[in-house]
Design a protein around this motif. Structure first.
Motif, mmCIF file in Angstrom:
data_model
loop_
_atom_site.group_PDB
_atom_site.id
_atom_site.type_symbol
_atom_site.label_atom_id
_atom_site.label_comp_id
_atom_site.label_asym_id
_atom_site.label_seq_id
_atom_site.Cartn_x
_atom_site.Cartn_y
_atom_site.Cartn_z
ATOM 1 N N SER A 240 0.810 -1.215 0.000
ATOM 2 C CA SER A 240 0.000 0.000 0.000
ATOM 3 C C SER A 240 0.843 1.265 0.000
ATOM 4 C CB SER A 240 -0.949 0.000 1.209
ATOM 5 O OG SER A 240 -0.215 -0.113 2.418
ATOM 6 N N ASP A 241 2.054 1.210 0.577
ATOM 7 C CA ASP A 241 2.905 2.399 0.625
ATOM 8 C C ASP A 241 3.397 2.813 -0.759
ATOM 9 O OD1 ASP A 241 2.599 2.394 3.351
ATOM 10 O OD2 ASP A 241 4.485 1.353 3.751
ATOM 11 N N HIS A 242 3.352 1.910 -1.697
ATOM 12 C CA HIS A 242 3.891 2.194 -3.027
ATOM 13 C C HIS A 242 2.800 2.483 -4.058
ATOM 14 C CE1 HIS A 242 7.558 0.596 -1.285
ATOM 15 N NE2 HIS A 242 6.967 -0.576 -1.067
ATOM 16 N N VAL A 243 1.543 2.337 -3.687
ATOM 17 C CA VAL A 243 0.453 2.420 -4.669
ATOM 18 C C VAL A 243 0.409 3.779 -5.353
ATOM 19 C CG1 VAL A 243 -2.060 2.439 -4.927
ATOM 20 C CG2 VAL A 243 -0.971 0.639 -3.597
ATOM 21 N N SER A 244 0.518 4.853 -4.593
ATOM 22 C CA SER A 244 0.393 6.191 -5.187
ATOM 23 C C SER A 244 1.472 6.450 -6.224
ATOM 24 C CB SER A 244 0.443 7.258 -4.090
ATOM 25 O OG SER A 244 1.664 7.182 -3.366
ATOM 26 N N VAL A 245 2.721 6.031 -5.936
ATOM 27 C CA VAL A 245 3.812 6.219 -6.898
ATOM 28 C C VAL A 245 3.605 5.333 -8.118
ATOM 29 C CG1 VAL A 245 6.297 5.975 -7.265
ATOM 30 C CG2 VAL A 245 5.440 6.912 -5.119
ATOM 31 N N PHE A 246 3.242 4.069 -7.883
ATOM 32 C CA PHE A 246 3.005 3.162 -9.004
ATOM 33 C C PHE A 246 1.923 3.701 -9.930
ATOM 34 C CE2 PHE A 246 4.558 -0.865 -6.575
ATOM 35 C CZ PHE A 246 5.865 -0.433 -6.742
ATOM 36 N N VAL A 247 0.824 4.183 -9.351
ATOM 37 C CA VAL A 247 -0.278 4.687 -10.171
ATOM 38 C C VAL A 247 0.158 5.915 -10.965
ATOM 39 C CG1 VAL A 247 -2.552 5.764 -10.080
ATOM 40 C CG2 VAL A 247 -2.087 3.734 -8.714
ATOM 41 N N SER A 248 0.912 6.797 -10.332
ATOM 42 C CA SER A 248 1.368 8.007 -11.026
ATOM 43 C C SER A 248 2.211 7.655 -12.250
ATOM 44 C CB SER A 248 2.179 8.888 -10.070
ATOM 45 O OG SER A 248 1.400 9.316 -8.982
ATOM 46 N N VAL A 249 3.082 6.649 -12.123
ATOM 47 C CA VAL A 249 3.931 6.257 -13.245
ATOM 48 C C VAL A 249 3.130 5.473 -14.280
ATOM 49 C CG1 VAL A 249 5.942 4.899 -13.907
ATOM 50 C CG2 VAL A 249 5.998 6.274 -11.830
ATOM 51 N N LEU A 250 2.294 4.556 -13.822
ATOM 52 C CA LEU A 250 1.518 3.746 -14.770
ATOM 53 C C LEU A 250 0.585 4.615 -15.600
ATOM 54 C CD1 LEU A 250 0.684 0.706 -12.452
ATOM 55 C CD2 LEU A 250 2.310 0.764 -14.353
ATOM 56 N N ARG A 251 0.079 5.657 -14.994
ATOM 57 C CA ARG A 251 -0.791 6.558 -15.753
ATOM 58 C C ARG A 251 -0.034 7.230 -16.901
ATOM 59 N NH1 ARG A 251 -3.139 12.380 -13.988
ATOM 60 N NH2 ARG A 251 -4.833 12.530 -15.501
ATOM 61 N N ILE A 252 1.256 7.519 -16.702
ATOM 62 C CA ILE A 252 2.065 8.121 -17.761
ATOM 63 C C ILE A 252 2.120 7.200 -18.975
ATOM 64 C CG2 ILE A 252 4.369 8.967 -18.364
ATOM 65 C CD1 ILE A 252 4.789 9.550 -15.376
ATOM 66 N N PHE A 253 2.187 5.900 -18.712
ATOM 67 C CA PHE A 253 2.331 4.935 -19.807
ATOM 68 C C PHE A 253 1.024 4.673 -20.555
ATOM 69 C CE2 PHE A 253 6.041 3.523 -17.188
ATOM 70 C CZ PHE A 253 7.017 3.776 -18.131
ATOM 71 N N LEU A 254 -0.090 5.183 -20.068
ATOM 72 C CA LEU A 254 -1.354 4.939 -20.759
ATOM 73 C C LEU A 254 -1.378 5.558 -22.150
ATOM 74 C CD1 LEU A 254 -3.978 5.410 -17.878
ATOM 75 C CD2 LEU A 254 -2.973 3.301 -18.752
ATOM 76 N N THR A 255 -0.572 6.595 -22.373
ATOM 77 C CA THR A 255 -0.482 7.219 -23.705
ATOM 78 C C THR A 255 0.925 7.089 -24.273
ATOM 79 O OG1 THR A 255 -0.064 9.362 -22.635
ATOM 80 C CG2 THR A 255 -2.339 8.850 -23.264
ATOM 81 N N TYR A 256 1.668 6.123 -23.788
ATOM 82 C CA TYR A 256 3.047 5.953 -24.250
ATOM 83 C C TYR A 256 3.067 5.622 -25.739
ATOM 84 C CZ TYR A 256 7.832 4.207 -24.534
ATOM 85 O OH TYR A 256 9.143 4.007 -24.878
ATOM 86 N N GLY A 257 3.909 6.310 -26.468
ATOM 87 C CA GLY A 257 3.997 6.094 -27.913
ATOM 88 C C GLY A 257 2.994 6.888 -28.706
ATOM 89 N N GLU B 255 -4.351 -4.452 -3.923
ATOM 90 C CA GLU B 255 -4.496 -3.348 -2.962
ATOM 91 C C GLU B 255 -5.702 -2.491 -3.333
ATOM 92 O OE1 GLU B 255 -2.747 -3.011 -0.322
ATOM 93 O OE2 GLU B 255 -1.105 -4.415 -0.701
ATOM 94 N N PHE B 256 -6.886 -3.101 -3.288
ATOM 95 C CA PHE B 256 -8.085 -2.379 -3.730
ATOM 96 C C PHE B 256 -8.352 -1.152 -2.863
ATOM 97 C CE2 PHE B 256 -12.595 -1.457 -3.351
ATOM 98 C CZ PHE B 256 -12.946 -1.275 -4.676
ATOM 99 N N LYS B 257 -8.210 -1.304 -1.561
ATOM 100 C CA LYS B 257 -8.517 -0.189 -0.665
ATOM 101 C C LYS B 257 -7.602 1.000 -0.918
ATOM 102 C CE LYS B 257 -9.245 0.862 4.236
ATOM 103 N NZ LYS B 257 -9.211 0.322 5.624
ATOM 104 N N SER B 258 -6.313 0.740 -1.092
ATOM 105 C CA SER B 258 -5.377 1.829 -1.359
ATOM 106 C C SER B 258 -5.594 2.413 -2.747
ATOM 107 C CB SER B 258 -3.931 1.327 -1.231
ATOM 108 O OG SER B 258 -3.668 0.852 0.072
ATOM 109 N N LEU B 259 -5.928 1.560 -3.709
ATOM 110 C CA LEU B 259 -6.139 2.042 -5.073
ATOM 111 C C LEU B 259 -7.392 2.903 -5.183
ATOM 112 C CD1 LEU B 259 -4.932 1.838 -7.959
ATOM 113 C CD2 LEU B 259 -6.547 -0.024 -8.364
ATOM 114 N N SER B 260 -8.372 2.653 -4.303
ATOM 115 C CA SER B 260 -9.615 3.428 -4.387
ATOM 116 C C SER B 260 -9.376 4.916 -4.164
ATOM 117 C CB SER B 260 -10.628 2.893 -3.367
ATOM 118 O OG SER B 260 -10.130 3.034 -2.044
#
Length: 989
Positions: A170-187, A303-308
């Motif tokens: 759960s401590d890493h969810v916010s960072v992971f989401v921030s980076v993964l969101r960048i890749f949603l439009t990668y390329g 980590e559904f609760k943290s991702l919410s």
């Protein structure tokens, strides 16, 4: 050797790039050699060796990253920022080394990751987090072939680690989401416009949702003739990839449809419908986007609760149909990504995020026109905007998409969105838009014949869910009433929701479609009962056609629509669904409100029935709209008899004796929706037909479900005042119910015990004004004895049966004639101390043969012993039962105290009973039980009735009042019950 090459590359002078690159190339070759050695086909490594390899690779990754993270900036400082964001210099091969290292790490995790110790798992997570932190600090990320391979291997490792989570991340969810969101439009950088290429929705009000109106020429391309893959590639060869994202391209819709309408499954990276073969860079870019989306799905499952807390980042909150890179979300990928696998991955991730606990999480959502105050947006408003935009995006795609696999996921997403949306707090035209959009999609049909049954069934299932949402929608009701008031069946080529459902309900060639259409029709009749009066004729004729087996051999729509469907007609399932529609309509036209209408009337004379006791909603009763509830019920009471007579004469003879138990059970259940007003209007022969059918089903049917349904109907009809006046009917009802209380199946015993309690309640209600045996020198009639013995036997059953049994004992104890002697001579306090133990064996109950025929004069000792056993059973239920059992036991004691022949102050067990109630009032964690315990304590009329327990009761009530006044730990959900308890305790004091 690797340490030497990597150290040499890191410490090399930055100007000596050739030497640094050469060292890294040597390091890559060394890693490739190690990779070949550890390949499973060469030899199997042990877990300890894999652990050492993991640590070695993590060390290589960290050292290489620390030395190379500054390389892009040093080598590109002379380039423009735009160019730097797009390309790394070709000699930056350290990223290639990282890509190889992460690929090897992924292979080891795939092979033996489940057996790794926790510290290894944490080490991998920490390294991944470090890589992600570097990306967040250097936005925009670099895009080229080397970096794409690195990103893909990195995200694949993250996927493997999250899929086999060993502890919280759960401590890493916010960072992971921030980076993964960048890749949603990668390329796709530079290809996403600031205005929508798909729909000019920016001029529309947010509440005005008309996906079809915005379609333009898109549907024309959807309706084109089939073209094989090689011709599709040829047609698309001159269209550039970025035109799919260009705001002013006149061919944008056609290009988009090239990627959506003709897509088919393929084992390659792209389906046939993705146009011409893309270069290797585009292929790698798409793989990175898919990998990022899959990681988001892994985070949801782990980590559904943290991702919410990150929903506002991953879901759109404004203008979902306008793609903007800065607002990249999962819906952006689903709507605009040019590659099919990315859209499929987005759809699967949306399903994972909306499933499960999210339905509870989204219940706080509400839509507000202006919900932002400064920089703060309330969570409820943010969720409301998310739900609104999800509706817009999914409904748009349902109108445009033609691929069967993606459409199936879209319908699943829509089901989850509809079931999670509190429409009463959303724009009023949102639910009607869902209904009309689904109707249009169904009317347009589906391109491929193989999709017809599955997709059409899914669409009808979504429509059924939309029509069954609670509370019902005023706008949907108006829409349906406008349709039925126009005489839709008589009109030719008339379009409408109900018209469509009636048409699909009688399609012989597809039983799945018949079932879904009938279920949707039932949902409409349940949630909008006012439409039943206007379309009863059409409902009755449709159901009769199904029951009589006169369905057409070809569907009313094009017979080619259902080619490939199973020709086996599931007759009994369709007939059962049709009967359930009929049952729902009969309840609506009868004004059925459940058994509470009978209990409400009888509770008026009970002192502890205060306004703090909330009546529960009866799920089997139609959902009468609040604004016209009284009008609908009044109209129903006037017209229900006509419809019931029609059903009894035409339909019941076809179904009550049907060979299918499912059909018989559904038919018998119809009688459970009858009201006393309808029953009393029947002629004598129809009343006899109903009761004889129920008794026969309860006693002689071989199927448990039919007997259970018959017991439920008996429990309803036994509450009618007219039935109480017939000794013969009650004799047969008690015989049928008592027989089923000894059934080996608990499902039958539950309904039988429920009917038993209702019969006892009916007797208790009627005994005040109907002279059926409480006269002369007789004490208690035999049927009272018989009912009490049956109820005592059931208190030894499970909690669901026990809760009904103790309720029956309460009603019996209220009318049980007690001895006039001052004390029960055979009762002892020591015996009451063992009330929670097993009861002594009781005789099997015997059914009375008539109100005026009693077996013998009952002596005082027999009455005493029987009352003692009833009190023991009630107290045992309090001490051993669940919450519902305890509540009913408190209610039963309240009824016991209302017995006018009972001298409560003279009973040796009275102090013990008062003590039990005081203990519940003081210590129970359930406020409803405490309220009912207080209500029971308030029943005695005079202080003399409390006897020697008066001082204990007064002190106990005062203590509870004081504790309630200072109680500050109650949960918010208990506030209203706490106030009700204070009122109830105040009545006693």
């Amino acid at each position: 050797m690797l340490d030497h090459f990597i150290g040499e590359a890191i410490t090399s002078d930055e100007l000596n790039k050739i030497g640094s690159t050469s060292s890294i190339r040597h390091a890559i070759e060394c890693l490739q050699a190690i990779r070949y050695i550890i390949t499973p086909s060469q030899r199997r490594w042990s877990q300890s060796e894999d652990t050492l390899l993991i640590k070695f690779l993590l060390n290589i990754i960290v050292r290489t990253h620390d030395g190379s993270c500054r390389m892009p900036h040093s080598t590109c400082k002379e380039r423009s920022s735009a160019e730097t964001s797009m390309r790394l210099p070709r000699d930056s091969s350290s990223w290639e080394l990282l890509g190889v290292a992460f690929s090897m790490l992924g292979e080891v995790i795939s092979r033996d990751g489940s057996s790794f110790p926790l510290d290894i798992w944490r080490s991998i997570i920490e390294v991944l987090r470090k890589m992600m932190d570097g990306m967040v600090s250097k936005i925009p990320i670099v895009e080229d072939i080397v970096m794409s391979r690195y990103y893909e291997s990195l995200l694949h490792c993250l996927h493997l680690v999250l899929s086999d989570r060993k502890c919280s991340a759960s401590d890493h969810v916010s960072v992971f989401v921030s980076v993964l969101r960048i890749f949603l439009t990668y390329g796709l950088t530079g290809k996403i416009p600031h205005t929508s290429p798909l729909i000019g929705c920016e001029k529309k009000h947010p509440r005005t949702m008309s996906p079809k109106a915005s379609l333009g020429q898109g549907n024309n391309s959807n309706r084109g003739a089939y073209r094989p893959p090689h011709l599709r590639k040829k047609d698309c060869s001159n269209l550039k990839h970025n035109r799919a994202w260009h705001p002013h391209s006149p061919d944008i819709v056609e290009d988009n449809e090239c990627s959506t309408s003709y897509v088919a499954s393929s084992d390659s990276d792209f389906s046939d419908g993705d146009g011409p073969a893309k270069d290797s860079e585009s292929v790698l870019n798409s793989k990175v986007r898919v990998a990022a989306i899959i990681c988001i799905q892994d985070l949801c499952q782990a980590e559904f609760k943290s991702l919410s807390t990150q929903w506002s980042i991953l879901f759109p909150t404004t203008d979902v149909l306008q793609p903007r890179k800065s607002d990249a979300t999962l819906m952006t990928c689903l709507l605009f990504d040019p590659y099919f696998k990315a859209r499929m991955a987005s759809a699967s991730t949306l399903v994972a995020m909306l499933d499960g606990l999210s339905s509870v999480f989204l219940q706080v959502a509400e839509y507000k026109e202006s919900s932002k105050f400064g920089s703060y947006t309330a969570l409820s408003s943010s969720l409301g905007q998310i739900l609104l935009q999800l509706h817009r995006g999914i409904l748009y795609l349902l109108q445009h998409e033609a691929n069967g696999r993606l459409l199936a996921l879209l319908f699943k997403i829509l089901r989850l969105v509809v079931s999670s949306t509190p429409y009463s707090r959303m724009p009023p035209d949102l639910l009607p838009t869902v209904v009309t959009s689904l109707m249009r999609r169904i009317e347009e049909g589906f391109r491929f014949k193989s999709d017809q049954t599955g997709l059409l069934g899914s669409a009808l299932g979504c429509l059924s869910l939309a029509l069954s949402t609670s509370p019902s929608s005023v706008n949907v009701r108006k829409m349906l009433l406008e349709e039925v008031s126009s005489g839709f069946i008589e009109a030719q080529n008339k379009s409408g929701v109900l018209f469509m459902l009636f048409e699909y309900s009688v399609q012989w060639s597809s039983p799945t479609i018949c079932l879904e259409a009938l279920q949707a029709l039932r949902a409409a009749c349940h949630n909008y009962p006012s439409i039943v009066f206007e379309c009863w004729k059409d409902i009755s004729s449709t159901v009769y056609v199904i029951l009589s087996g006169k369905l057409p051999e070809v569907p009313s729509r094009s017979s080619s629509d259902h080619v490939g469907c199973s020709t086996v007609f599931s007759g009994e399932k369709v007939i059962t669904a049709a009967i359930k529609v009929l049952d729902e309509c009969l309840r609506a036209v009868s004004g059925f409100q459940g058994t509470e209408e009978f209990s409400d009337e009888k509770l008026e004379d009970i002192p502890f029935a205060s306004d703090c006791i909330r009546m529960k909603k009866v799920s089997s009763a139609p959902s009468y709209e609040p604004d016209n509830r009284d009008v609908v019920i009044s109209k129903a009471c006037e017209s229900g008899i006509q419809q019931w007579n029609e059903v009894i004469e035409k339909c019941m003879p076809l179904t009550l004796g049907h060979s299918s138990a499912m059909v018989r059970a559904a038919s018998v259940t119809c009688f459970a929706g009858m009201t006393s007003g309808v029953f009393i209007s029947f002629t004598k022969d129809k009343q006899d037909f109903i009761m004889s059918s129920l008794i026969s089903a309860a006693l002689h049917d071989n199927t448990p479900s039919v007997r259970s349904a018959a017991c439920r109907a008996i429990g309803i009809i036994s509450c009618f005042p007219q039935v109480c006046q017939s000794a013969e009917i009650f004799n047969n009802f008690i015989d049928a119910v008592e027989t089923n209380t000894r059934d080996p199946l608990v499902s039958v015993r539950i309904t039988a015990s429920w009917a038993l309690a209702n019969i006892c309640d009916s007797i208790r209600h009627c005994v005040g004004y109907l002279p059926f045996g409480f006269t002369g020198t007789h004490a208690n009639p035999q049927f009272i004895i018989s009912l009490s013995e049956c109820a005592l036997h059931l208190t030894k059953d499970g909690d669901k049966v026990k809760s009904n049994a103790v309720r029956a004992l309460g009603y019996i104890s209220r009318i049980f004639k007690c001895t006039t002697s001052s004390k029960f001579q055979e009762m002892s306090v020591d015996h009451m101390d063992h009330a929670t133990k097993a009861f002594s064996s009781v005789e099997e109950p015997k059914v009375f043969q008539g109100y005026n025929s009693y077996s013998c004069q009952l002596y005082s000792s027999e009455d005493s012993h029987r009352l003692e056993k009833m009190v023991q059973a009630i107290i045992s239920c309090i001490t051993t039962g669940n919450v519902k059992v305890q509540w009913n036991a408190c209610h039963a004691l309240g009824n016991l105290f209302l017995n006018e022949t009972l001298r409560l102050q003279d009973m040796d067990w009275a102090p013990f009973v008062f003590g039990i109630l005081l203990q519940l009032l003081r210590d129970s964690s359930n406020f409803k039980i405490r309220i009912q315990a207080a209500a029971a304590l308030a029943v005695p009329v005079t202080v003399l009735d409390y006897g020697i327990s008066l001082s204990d009761v007064v002190q106990g009530v005062e203590h509870v009042m004081e504790s309630l006044n200072v109680d500050s730990k109650s949960a918010p959900t208990n506030f209203k019950y706490k106030i009700a308890l204070q009122k109830q305790v105040g009545l006693e004091s």
